[in-house]
Design a protein around this motif. Structure first.
Motif, PDB file in Angstrom:
ATOM      1  N   SER A  35       0.807  -1.222   0.000  1.00  0.00           N
ATOM      2  CA  SER A  35       0.000   0.000   0.000  1.00  0.00           C
ATOM      3  C   SER A  35       0.838   1.269   0.000  1.00  0.00           C
ATOM      4  O   SER A  35       0.422   2.283  -0.564  1.00  0.00           O
ATOM      5  CB  SER A  35      -0.937  -0.001   1.205  1.00  0.00           C
ATOM      6  OG  SER A  35      -1.849  -1.062   1.102  1.00  0.00           O
ATOM      7  N   ILE A  36       1.990   1.243   0.626  1.00  0.00           N
ATOM      8  CA  ILE A  36       2.827   2.444   0.653  1.00  0.00           C
ATOM      9  C   ILE A  36       3.351   2.745  -0.754  1.00  0.00           C
ATOM     10  O   ILE A  36       3.357   3.903  -1.182  1.00  0.00           O
ATOM     11  CB  ILE A  36       3.969   2.308   1.683  1.00  0.00           C
ATOM     12  CG1 ILE A  36       3.366   2.254   3.088  1.00  0.00           C
ATOM     13  CG2 ILE A  36       4.951   3.462   1.563  1.00  0.00           C
ATOM     14  CD1 ILE A  36       4.353   2.037   4.196  1.00  0.00           C
ATOM     15  N   PHE A  37       3.764   1.723  -1.488  1.00  0.00           N
ATOM     16  CA  PHE A  37       4.161   1.923  -2.881  1.00  0.00           C
ATOM     17  C   PHE A  37       3.000   2.509  -3.677  1.00  0.00           C
ATOM     18  O   PHE A  37       3.177   3.437  -4.469  1.00  0.00           O
ATOM     19  CB  PHE A  37       4.618   0.599  -3.510  1.00  0.00           C
ATOM     20  CG  PHE A  37       4.845   0.689  -4.985  1.00  0.00           C
ATOM     21  CD1 PHE A  37       6.052   1.156  -5.485  1.00  0.00           C
ATOM     22  CD2 PHE A  37       3.845   0.332  -5.883  1.00  0.00           C
ATOM     23  CE1 PHE A  37       6.257   1.250  -6.844  1.00  0.00           C
ATOM     24  CE2 PHE A  37       4.035   0.427  -7.244  1.00  0.00           C
ATOM     25  CZ  PHE A  37       5.248   0.890  -7.734  1.00  0.00           C
ATOM     26  N   CYS A  38       1.793   1.971  -3.462  1.00  0.00           N
ATOM     27  CA  CYS A  38       0.608   2.409  -4.211  1.00  0.00           C
ATOM     28  C   CYS A  38       0.277   3.872  -3.934  1.00  0.00           C
ATOM     29  O   CYS A  38      -0.050   4.621  -4.859  1.00  0.00           O
ATOM     30  CB  CYS A  38      -0.578   1.532  -3.876  1.00  0.00           C
ATOM     31  SG  CYS A  38      -0.389  -0.173  -4.408  1.00  0.00           S
ATOM     32  N   ILE A  39       0.357   4.297  -2.667  1.00  0.00           N
ATOM     33  CA  ILE A  39       0.022   5.685  -2.346  1.00  0.00           C
ATOM     34  C   ILE A  39       1.090   6.629  -2.894  1.00  0.00           C
ATOM     35  O   ILE A  39       0.779   7.719  -3.374  1.00  0.00           O
ATOM     36  CB  ILE A  39      -0.208   5.893  -0.835  1.00  0.00           C
ATOM     37  CG1 ILE A  39      -0.936   7.210  -0.558  1.00  0.00           C
ATOM     38  CG2 ILE A  39       1.072   5.903  -0.053  1.00  0.00           C
ATOM     39  CD1 ILE A  39      -2.407   7.145  -0.710  1.00  0.00           C
ATOM     40  N   LEU A 144       3.379  13.404  -0.104  1.00  0.00           N
ATOM     41  CA  LEU A 144       4.310  12.447  -0.708  1.00  0.00           C
ATOM     42  C   LEU A 144       5.602  12.360   0.096  1.00  0.00           C
ATOM     43  O   LEU A 144       6.116  11.262   0.350  1.00  0.00           O
ATOM     44  CB  LEU A 144       4.604  12.844  -2.153  1.00  0.00           C
ATOM     45  CG  LEU A 144       5.555  11.954  -2.943  1.00  0.00           C
ATOM     46  CD1 LEU A 144       4.976  10.556  -3.112  1.00  0.00           C
ATOM     47  CD2 LEU A 144       5.835  12.578  -4.305  1.00  0.00           C
ATOM     48  N   MET A 145       6.117  13.489   0.545  1.00  0.00           N
ATOM     49  CA  MET A 145       7.347  13.479   1.339  1.00  0.00           C
ATOM     50  C   MET A 145       7.124  12.732   2.659  1.00  0.00           C
ATOM     51  O   MET A 145       8.008  11.998   3.112  1.00  0.00           O
ATOM     52  CB  MET A 145       7.835  14.910   1.616  1.00  0.00           C
ATOM     53  CG  MET A 145       8.366  15.622   0.394  1.00  0.00           C
ATOM     54  SD  MET A 145       9.764  14.780  -0.367  1.00  0.00           S
ATOM     55  CE  MET A 145       8.995  13.898  -1.700  1.00  0.00           C
ATOM     56  N   CYS A 146       5.964  12.905   3.264  1.00  0.00           N
ATOM     57  CA  CYS A 146       5.665  12.162   4.498  1.00  0.00           C
ATOM     58  C   CYS A 146       5.625  10.658   4.234  1.00  0.00           C
ATOM     59  O   CYS A 146       6.138   9.873   5.027  1.00  0.00           O
ATOM     60  CB  CYS A 146       4.340  12.625   5.096  1.00  0.00           C
ATOM     61  SG  CYS A 146       4.401  14.284   5.785  1.00  0.00           S
ATOM     62  N   TYR A 147       5.040  10.260   3.111  1.00  0.00           N
ATOM     63  CA  TYR A 147       5.000   8.832   2.782  1.00  0.00           C
ATOM     64  C   TYR A 147       6.393   8.286   2.465  1.00  0.00           C
ATOM     65  O   TYR A 147       6.669   7.123   2.721  1.00  0.00           O
ATOM     66  CB  TYR A 147       4.034   8.559   1.633  1.00  0.00           C
ATOM     67  CG  TYR A 147       2.596   8.540   2.065  1.00  0.00           C
ATOM     68  CD1 TYR A 147       2.130   7.571   2.949  1.00  0.00           C
ATOM     69  CD2 TYR A 147       1.697   9.507   1.631  1.00  0.00           C
ATOM     70  CE1 TYR A 147       0.817   7.550   3.369  1.00  0.00           C
ATOM     71  CE2 TYR A 147       0.379   9.494   2.037  1.00  0.00           C
ATOM     72  CZ  TYR A 147      -0.055   8.525   2.909  1.00  0.00           C
ATOM     73  OH  TYR A 147      -1.360   8.506   3.327  1.00  0.00           O
ATOM     74  N   PHE A 148       7.268   9.112   1.908  1.00  0.00           N
ATOM     75  CA  PHE A 148       8.632   8.650   1.650  1.00  0.00           C
ATOM     76  C   PHE A 148       9.438   8.512   2.932  1.00  0.00           C
ATOM     77  O   PHE A 148      10.425   7.792   2.971  1.00  0.00           O
ATOM     78  CB  PHE A 148       9.357   9.564   0.652  1.00  0.00           C
ATOM     79  CG  PHE A 148       9.159   9.160  -0.769  1.00  0.00           C
ATOM     80  CD1 PHE A 148       9.669   7.962  -1.242  1.00  0.00           C
ATOM     81  CD2 PHE A 148       8.441   9.961  -1.642  1.00  0.00           C
ATOM     82  CE1 PHE A 148       9.482   7.569  -2.552  1.00  0.00           C
ATOM     83  CE2 PHE A 148       8.246   9.579  -2.962  1.00  0.00           C
ATOM     84  CZ  PHE A 148       8.765   8.382  -3.409  1.00  0.00           C
ATOM     85  N   MET A 150       8.186   7.216   5.608  1.00  0.00           N
ATOM     86  CA  MET A 150       7.702   6.011   6.301  1.00  0.00           C
ATOM     87  C   MET A 150       8.624   4.838   6.032  1.00  0.00           C
ATOM     88  O   MET A 150       9.214   4.740   4.957  1.00  0.00           O
ATOM     89  CB  MET A 150       6.293   5.642   5.810  1.00  0.00           C
ATOM     90  CG  MET A 150       5.203   6.510   6.343  1.00  0.00           C
ATOM     91  SD  MET A 150       3.578   6.005   5.730  1.00  0.00           S
ATOM     92  CE  MET A 150       3.326   4.490   6.647  1.00  0.00           C
ATOM     93  N   PRO A 151       8.749   3.937   6.986  1.00  0.00           N
ATOM     94  CA  PRO A 151       9.506   2.708   6.721  1.00  0.00           C
ATOM     95  C   PRO A 151       8.750   1.840   5.714  1.00  0.00           C
ATOM     96  O   PRO A 151       7.636   2.164   5.311  1.00  0.00           O
ATOM     97  CB  PRO A 151       9.594   2.026   8.081  1.00  0.00           C
ATOM     98  CG  PRO A 151       8.727   2.773   9.010  1.00  0.00           C
ATOM     99  CD  PRO A 151       8.263   4.015   8.353  1.00  0.00           C
ATOM    100  N   SER A 152       9.346   0.732   5.348  1.00  0.00           N
ATOM    101  CA  SER A 152       8.703  -0.166   4.389  1.00  0.00           C
ATOM    102  C   SER A 152       7.395  -0.703   4.983  1.00  0.00           C
ATOM    103  O   SER A 152       7.173  -0.662   6.192  1.00  0.00           O
ATOM    104  CB  SER A 152       9.627  -1.331   4.049  1.00  0.00           C
ATOM    105  OG  SER A 152       9.727  -2.218   5.151  1.00  0.00           O
ATOM    106  N   TRP A 153       6.552  -1.247   4.118  1.00  0.00           N
ATOM    107  CA  TRP A 153       5.262  -1.781   4.558  1.00  0.00           C
ATOM    108  C   TRP A 153       5.447  -2.882   5.596  1.00  0.00           C
ATOM    109  O   TRP A 153       4.742  -2.931   6.596  1.00  0.00           O
ATOM    110  CB  TRP A 153       4.478  -2.300   3.351  1.00  0.00           C
ATOM    111  CG  TRP A 153       3.141  -2.838   3.713  1.00  0.00           C
ATOM    112  CD1 TRP A 153       2.760  -4.145   3.721  1.00  0.00           C
ATOM    113  CD2 TRP A 153       2.001  -2.092   4.134  1.00  0.00           C
ATOM    114  NE1 TRP A 153       1.448  -4.253   4.119  1.00  0.00           N
ATOM    115  CE2 TRP A 153       0.960  -3.001   4.381  1.00  0.00           C
ATOM    116  CE3 TRP A 153       1.760  -0.741   4.337  1.00  0.00           C
ATOM    117  CZ2 TRP A 153      -0.300  -2.611   4.808  1.00  0.00           C
ATOM    118  CZ3 TRP A 153       0.499  -0.353   4.766  1.00  0.00           C
ATOM    119  CH2 TRP A 153      -0.507  -1.287   4.990  1.00  0.00           C
TER     120      TRP A 153
END
Length: 184
Positions: A35-39, A144-148, A150-153
């Motif tokens: 999901s993190i890749f998808c977002i 997007l920067m916040c999601y980057f 994040m650690p891996s799923w």
């Protein structure tokens, strides 16, 4: 664009209609990737669609492009929102669902009006509509920067499965603790 009220309403209906295929695409992509890749991908594409839309729709002579971009924006919303909710609900620590659901509601409902307000102010002041649309990318980029960050799923899921670090029920008296736990 010099759209009538009916044409504007029809454009909103196109956006709404295309959220459905966007949601199915989100479901398909999340079954293949995490999901993190998808977002992250969703936000990158959303920023690109916004740039393309607001830089090409410059006047009434290209008003036919509104229908294309209405479909693209609808698809992007249908892709983004289910992915966002999936991440948030999947990574919610057990036992803290109510407080995190309240925080999500606050952020999405109370703070969500701000980009629309800025867009309206820019539009009503007679500025180029593109500035209003392109400023929306600022919020998408910050997200997007916040999601980057994040650690891996898998790491996120592992953190969620472990005991929550935010609030723990402690049985040790406060003066004998060696950590910074909070009494519940």
């Amino acid at each position: 664009m010099k759209f009538s009220g009916i044409a504007s309403g029809a454009a909103y209906l196109v956006v709404l209609f295309f959220t459905v295929p966007g949601s199915f695409f989100a479901r398909f992509l999340m079954s293949k990737k995490d999901s993190i890749f998808c977002i992250r991908l969703s936000l990158i594409v959303f920023i690109g669609v916004n740039f393309a839309g607001f830089l090409t729709m410059t006047g009434p002579e290209v008003s036919h492009l509104v229908w294309l971009f209405a479909a693209l924006w609808g698809f992007m919303m249908g892709w983004f929102f289910p992915t966002e909710v999936n991440i948030y609900s999947s990574l919610m620590p057990k036992g803290q669902e109510a407080e995190f659901a309240g925080f999500f509601l606050y952020c999405s409902q109370v703070l969500g009006w701000f980009p629309s307000l800025i867009f309206t102010i820019i539009n009503e002041r007679g500025n180029w509509l593109g500035w209003g649309g392109l400023q929306l990318n600022i919020y998408l980029f910050l997200s997007l920067m916040c999601y980057f960050m994040m650690p891996s799923w898998n790491e996120c899921a592992e953190i969620t499965r472990s005991e929550s670090k935010i609030v723990r029920i402690v049985k040790t008296p406060p003066n004998q603790r060696k950590d910074d736990s909070i009494d519940v």
